[in-house]
Design an enzyme around this catalytic site. Structure first.
Site, PDB file in Angstrom:
ATOM      1  N   HIS A  64       3.604   4.647  12.811  1.00  0.00           N
ATOM      2  CA  HIS A  64       3.678   4.616  11.500  1.00  0.00           C
ATOM      3  C   HIS A  64       4.751   5.568  11.140  1.00  0.00           C
ATOM      4  O   HIS A  64       4.394   7.055  11.017  1.00  0.00           O
ATOM      5  CB  HIS A  64       2.585   4.771  10.388  1.00  0.00           C
ATOM      6  CG  HIS A  64       2.680   4.697   9.084  1.00  0.00           C
ATOM      7  ND1 HIS A  64       2.289   3.852   8.289  1.00  0.00           N
ATOM      8  CD2 HIS A  64       3.069   5.579   8.351  1.00  0.00           C
ATOM      9  CE1 HIS A  64       2.568   4.105   7.142  1.00  0.00           C
ATOM     10  NE2 HIS A  64       3.152   5.284   6.929  1.00  0.00           N
ATOM     11  N   HIS A 105       7.968   7.560   8.822  1.00  0.00           N
ATOM     12  CA  HIS A 105       8.909   7.519   7.767  1.00  0.00           C
ATOM     13  C   HIS A 105      10.145   8.114   8.007  1.00  0.00           C
ATOM     14  O   HIS A 105      10.555   8.316   9.291  1.00  0.00           O
ATOM     15  CB  HIS A 105       8.116   8.673   6.784  1.00  0.00           C
ATOM     16  CG  HIS A 105       6.784   7.976   6.211  1.00  0.00           C
ATOM     17  ND1 HIS A 105       6.807   7.896   4.754  1.00  0.00           N
ATOM     18  CD2 HIS A 105       5.662   7.721   6.728  1.00  0.00           C
ATOM     19  CE1 HIS A 105       5.544   7.298   4.708  1.00  0.00           C
ATOM     20  NE2 HIS A 105       4.960   7.396   5.635  1.00  0.00           N
ATOM     21  N   ASN A 150       8.926   5.272   3.975  1.00  0.00           N
ATOM     22  CA  ASN A 150       8.668   4.630   5.171  1.00  0.00           C
ATOM     23  C   ASN A 150      10.286   4.095   5.743  1.00  0.00           C
ATOM     24  O   ASN A 150      10.929   3.847   5.214  1.00  0.00           O
ATOM     25  CB  ASN A 150       7.933   3.147   5.018  1.00  0.00           C
ATOM     26  CG  ASN A 150       6.394   3.804   4.616  1.00  0.00           C
ATOM     27  OD1 ASN A 150       5.460   3.923   5.415  1.00  0.00           O
ATOM     28  ND2 ASN A 150       6.108   3.811   3.236  1.00  0.00           N
ATOM     29  N   CYS A 169       3.493   9.736   1.090  1.00  0.00           N
ATOM     30  CA  CYS A 169       2.373  10.321   0.778  1.00  0.00           C
ATOM     31  C   CYS A 169       2.085  11.348  -0.474  1.00  0.00           C
ATOM     32  O   CYS A 169       2.919  12.205  -0.263  1.00  0.00           O
ATOM     33  CB  CYS A 169       1.643  11.040   2.175  1.00  0.00           C
ATOM     34  SG  CYS A 169       0.140  11.867   2.164  1.00  0.00           S
ATOM     35  N   ARG A 214       0.715  -1.074  -0.049  1.00  0.00           N
ATOM     36  CA  ARG A 214      -0.139   0.071  -0.025  1.00  0.00           C
ATOM     37  C   ARG A 214       0.805   1.407  -0.187  1.00  0.00           C
ATOM     38  O   ARG A 214       1.083   2.096  -1.057  1.00  0.00           O
ATOM     39  CB  ARG A 214      -0.981  -0.095   1.151  1.00  0.00           C
ATOM     40  CG  ARG A 214      -2.169   0.925   0.840  1.00  0.00           C
ATOM     41  CD  ARG A 214      -1.833   2.377   1.305  1.00  0.00           C
ATOM     42  NE  ARG A 214      -1.449   2.538   2.683  1.00  0.00           N
ATOM     43  CZ  ARG A 214      -1.101   3.721   3.329  1.00  0.00           C
ATOM     44  NH1 ARG A 214      -1.098   4.774   2.396  1.00  0.00           N
ATOM     45  NH2 ARG A 214      -0.632   3.748   4.291  1.00  0.00           N
ATOM     46  N   ASP A 215       1.401   1.597   1.211  1.00  0.00           N
ATOM     47  CA  ASP A 215       2.257   2.897   1.188  1.00  0.00           C
ATOM     48  C   ASP A 215       3.440   2.752   0.440  1.00  0.00           C
ATOM     49  O   ASP A 215       3.645   3.740  -0.077  1.00  0.00           O
ATOM     50  CB  ASP A 215       2.509   2.987   2.749  1.00  0.00           C
ATOM     51  CG  ASP A 215       2.830   4.600   3.106  1.00  0.00           C
ATOM     52  OD1 ASP A 215       2.937   5.260   1.957  1.00  0.00           O
ATOM     53  OD2 ASP A 215       3.170   4.979   4.180  1.00  0.00           O
TER      54      ASP A 215
END
Length: 309
Positions: A209, A211, A251, A242, A15-16
Site C-alpha cells: 500500500h 503513497h 495514494n 492518513c 476508503r483511503d
C-alpha cells in the site's frame, strides 16, 4: 525473484481516497463510483472502515455501502473494509462483510497517534478482532502502517516489522499488507523491508500500500515487482492520505499504476479507457482536481492505452 505476469489491484478510492475529504460524499455517489470501478475491470475494492464516525465522518455509511454493493459479489467482486478493534469486527459481521483488513502500526509513535495505544495493547485488541472474524467466517488480512518510515519515529527496522506481523500470521491472516503511510519510502528501503517480510512469511501472500508524497510511488512499485510482489493498493487519481500521519499525501493513483504495469507488460484485467471515465464523477464528488500523473494530461499515449490488459 521472477516478476509476476499479472498483478491484482485493490482499489482504495472509496476508503483511503475519501476518508480525509472535507466534502461529504453521499452514499449514492459512492455506489456509482464503485460501479464505474467495477465496470473498468477492478475486482477488489476497499469500500470503507468500521471506525468511530466522529473521528472519520466520511466512513459512517460503510455498512450501508456494503449492503448496496453486495449483488456484485455474485460476479466475483470482493469488497474489503478496515477494522481496528473487536467492536469494528462485530459491526463488519453485522453488515455481512466477507473480508476485513486489520490495521496495526509498525512504530510506537504512530500507534499512539493512530490508536491511542502502544503496539502491544493494539495487538491484543486486533487479535481479539481476528478471533471475532474467525467466529463469523470472515477472512482477515493484516496490514501494517508506517512499514518503512514513521513521521514520529523515523525508519522502521525490518526486524521490527516482521515481529509486529508475526502474531497475526500465526493467528491465520489470509494475506499481509505493508503500507508506506506517509509516502516517504524509496526503492532501496522498500526492497529491504519487503524482502524481510517475504523471507519471514513465505506462505502468506503479500501486497503493498503505497503513497506518493515525494513521487517515489511508481519507482517503489517497480522495486516490489522485481521481488515478485503481485498485489498493490491504489486510489483513483491519487486521492487519499492518513488523518493521523502528519505529512501524508495521496495514494499512488490507480490510473497511474495500471498505466505503468501495462507499459511493463504486466496484466491487470483493467481497461484504462473505462477507468478514465471515473475521473469526472470523482472530481465532481470531491470538488477539486486529482493529483495522479494521468489526470494531468488529456490522455495516455494511444500506443499504450490497450497494452497488456
Amino acid at each position: 525473484m521472477v516478476r509476476p505476469q499479472a498483478v491484482t489491484i485493490l482499489d482504495t478510492t472509496l476508503r483511503d481516497g475519501l476518508q480525509i475529504e472535507k466534502a461529504m460524499v453521499p452514499t449514492d455517489v459512492k455506489v456509482r463510483l464503485a460501479q464505474r470501478l467495477i465496470a473498468a475491470g477492478l475486482r477488489q475494492i476497499e469500500v470503507g472502515s468500521f471506525v468511530n464516525p466522529k473521528k472519520v465522518p466520511q466512513m459512517a455509511d460503510t455498512d450501508d455501502l456494503l449492503t448496496r454493493l453486495r449483488p456484485y459479489e455474485d460476479d466475483g467482486v470482493e469488497f474489503f473494509t478496515l477494522v481496528f478493534n473487536r467492536k469494528g469486527a462485530e459491526r463488519a459481521a453485522d453488515a455481512g462483510a466477507k473480508n476485513i483488513k486489520l490495521v496495526l502500526s509498525a512504530s510506537e509513535g504512530h500507534s499512539r497517534a493512530n490508536s491511542d495505544a502502544p503496539i502491544a495493547q493494539a495487538t491484543e485488541r486486533l487479535l481479539d478482532a481476528a478471533d471475532c472474524a474467525r467466529d463469523h467466517g470472515i477472512r482477515f488480512d493484516i496490514t501494517t502502517a508506517v512499514s518503512f518510515i514513521c513521521p514520529f519515529d523515523g525508519i522502521t527496522p525490518a526486524e521490527n516489522l516482521v515481529e509486529v506481523l508475526r502474531p497475526f500470521v500465526d493467528a491465520g491472516a489470509a494475506a499481509i499488507g505493508i503500507a508506506d503511510t506517509i509516502g516517504n519510502a524509496h526503492p532501496s528501503l522498500v526492497r529491504t523491508n519487503t524482502s524481510a517480510v517475504l523471507e519471514a512469511f513465505p506462505g502468506t501472500p503479500l501486497g503493498l500500500h503505497l503513497h506518493d508524497t515525494y513521487n517515489f510511488g511508481m519507482a517503489n512499485v517497480v522495486a516490489a515487482l522485481d521481488l515478485g510482489v503481485a498485489s498493490f493498493d491504489a486510489a483513483m487519481g491519487g486521492l487519499g492520505g492518513c488523518p493521523f500521519a502528519p505529512g501524508a499525501a495521496g495514494n499512488i493513483g490507480t490510473d497511474d499504476l495500471v498505466h505503468l504495469l501495462h507499459r511493463e507488460g504486466v496484466a491487470t484485467g483493467v481497461d484504462p479507457e473505462a477507468l478514465a471515465e471515473v475521473r469526472a464523477p470523482l472530481i465532481e464528488a470531491v470538488g477539486h482536481e486529482l493529483s495522479s500523473s494521468l489526470s494531468q494530461i488529456p490522455a495516455a499515449p494511444a500506443a499504450y492505452q490497450g497494452a497488456s490488459r
